[in-house]
Write an enzyme that holds these catalytic residues in place. Structure first.
Site, PDB file in Angstrom:
ATOM      1  N   HIS A   1     -30.440 -35.771  14.071  1.00 59.65           N
ATOM      2  CA  HIS A   1     -30.952 -36.001  12.722  1.00 59.65           C
ATOM      3  C   HIS A   1     -30.353 -37.286  12.148  1.00 59.65           C
ATOM      4  CE1 HIS A   1     -30.830 -31.308  12.619  1.00 59.65           C
ATOM      5  NE2 HIS A   1     -31.852 -31.748  13.336  1.00 59.65           N
TER       6      HIS A   1
ATOM      7  N   TYR B   1     -18.882 -31.654   7.166  1.00 64.10           N
ATOM      8  CA  TYR B   1     -19.232 -33.044   6.894  1.00 64.10           C
ATOM      9  C   TYR B   1     -19.364 -33.281   5.384  1.00 64.10           C
ATOM     10  CZ  TYR B   1     -23.917 -30.905   7.535  1.00 64.10           C
ATOM     11  OH  TYR B   1     -25.023 -30.080   7.500  1.00 64.10           O
TER      12      TYR B   1
END
Length: 468
Positions: free
Chosen positions: A70, A133
């Site tokens: 992604h 993240y």
């Protein structure tokens, strides 16, 4: 296995902007501790200030869980809180490195900075892996996303666990091959004041770059609220080339209001948008923010404007400086495409008019083409944010000396120019006159240290007259 006690360090990779960070992890019989994101230390090692807005955590039950590839419209700081992963990154941005790959194993002692547009994927190598993240923007349906198939044969990622043995979502299995991927486009830049002398120079300097938009007063009124004026998520830079520059008219009642509206209120509107959306603001300032008593001006000299125009430019500087990512370019005596001093002198020379020109104001010309090149240099490189003096280089001259040089280059007798004092020149002027700085010369050492070499003003003058 997590390595304890290593030093904090940052390493580059073959993908521009993708950084591998070795993290110190401190362990004892109880477990371990680490500073996952320590802004001050990481910035000192060259990591960009991500200014994260969200922290996401992905829990993976089994070995072989595989996610990606992604590419998203924000930057990420990726690390592992528990377990380990095999990470794979593919540059899906338009450019020479499109399709470039990089792989690495990540545990609690290693992290990665993933730039916008770089495809991110990983495979868990241990059960109960926790992948975390930090991201620099919130998810939005309006944002652009790019995907790549995990099994693409062109990038040929050497997955430790064969993909046919992995847990992969149906959606990830259906992502396109590299040959069908539309490259991630850069964020857009917006030039306001695009029809002025500098705006036209920026059009020429940025010609052919499809990600640059140009706006003038007819298409974007920057004195109004700008919060909904553009899809700001799609931008990363605003270049403010708009200004009210009628220095004498600014001393009138109407001119004063107009100067404050364009040079201050509009800058506040741009700064508000830039701060909210984490954009870089490029703002053009002036030697008029100084009183001219200092012969050469450095960037950190205190602001001491004399007239209304200088006061509005100084106020605009202070506002622009509040934007975390800003470049303020302080310049002087701008010459570009349009009515200006050099064109006027060349016209007088050709028409046989012998002018009286001020001889007690000193500085250097700044040609808009060279100023535009300095702007492009700063925003496309790694120059620290802040204030930069920008003009052409060479000897310090008075307006009268420059006028004589124009006459000479146009093939006319320079003695036709009569030097006069500022007081004498304006003695018979009907109407308000703004005070001018006596010395407008800008120290250029700081912009030189970024790798930009200002062109000698006389060479620039010759080139300019050759084009007229």
């Amino acid at each position: 296995m997590t390595e304890f006690g290593k030093d904090l360090s940052v390493a580059e990779t073959p993908i521009p902007g993708l950084l591998v960070i070795e993290l110190p992890v401190h362990g004892d019989p109880r477990g371990w501790f680490k500073e996952n994101w320590q802004r001050e230390k990481l910035l000192a090692l060259g990591v960009p200030d991500l200014r994260v807005v969200q922290n996401n955590i992905s829990f993976n039950n089994d070995v072989g869980t595989t996610r990606g590839i992604h590419a998203e419209p924000w930057d990420k700081f990726v690390s592992v809180a528990h377990g380990s992963i095999f990470g794979a990154w593919v540059d899906l941005r338009a450019g020479d490195t499109f399709g470039q790959t990089f792989t690495a194993e990540l545990g609690p002692d290693r992290a990665v900075v993933v730039p916008r547009g770089v495809g991110n994927s990983y495979q868990s190598l241990a059960p109960d892996t926790v992948y975390t993240y930090l991201v620099t923007d919130h998810w939005s349906a309006e944002s652009d996303y790019t995907f790549l198939n995990l099994a693409d044969e062109t990038v040929a990622i050497d997955w430790p666990i064969p993909l046919d043995q992995c847990e992969i979502s149906d959606k990830d299995r259906q992502h396109p091959p590299l040959s069908a991927v539309t490259p991630f486009t850069p964020r857009r830049a917006l030039v306001v004041g695009a029809n002025g002398q500098l705006g036209r120079a920026l059009r020429a300097a940025l010609d052919g770059q499809e990600h640059v938009d140009f706006a003038d007063i007819d298409t974007l009124d920057i004195t109004e609220d700008l919060s909904q004026a553009r899809p700001w998520r799609q931008y990363d830079t605003i270049i403010n080339a708009a200004a009210y520059t009628a220095v004498d008219r600014a001393e009138t009642l109407e001119g004063r209001a107009a100067a404050w509206r364009v040079n201050v209120e509009a800058v506040a509107n741009l700064a508000r948008v830039a701060t909210e959306h984490r954009l870089t603001l490029v703002h053009i300032s002036s030697d008029y923010v100084f009183d001219g008593t200092t012969e050469i001006h450095v960037e950190d000299e205190p602001l001491t404007p004399l007239g209304v125009y200088g006061q509005t430019k100084a106020a605009g500087d202070l506002i622009a400086s509040t934007v975390p990512q800003h470049y303020i370019l302080r310049t002087s005596w701008v010459i570009g495409d349009g009515s200006n001093f050099v064109r006027t002198m060349a016209s007088l020379a050709e028409r046989g008019v012998d002018p009286r020109v001020v001889d007690d104001q000193h500085g250097r010309l700044t040609f808009s083409q060279d100023l535009a090149e300095a702007i492009v240099h700063l925003i496309s490189g790694d120059a620290p944010y802040g204030v930069y003096n920008v003009s052409n280089d060479g000897p310090v001259l008075s307006w009268a000396q420059i006028a004589r040089r124009v006459f000479e280059l146009c093939g006319h007798d320079p003695e036709r120019v009569t030097p006069v004092t500022t007081e004498a020149y304006y003695a018979n002027v009907d109407g308000p006159v703004s005070p001018r700085p006596t010395h407008s010369t800008l120290d250029l050492a700081k912009i030189r240290r970024t790798g930009f070499t200002p062109l000698d003003a006389d060479i620039a003058l010759q080139n300019y007259l050759a084009r007229c």
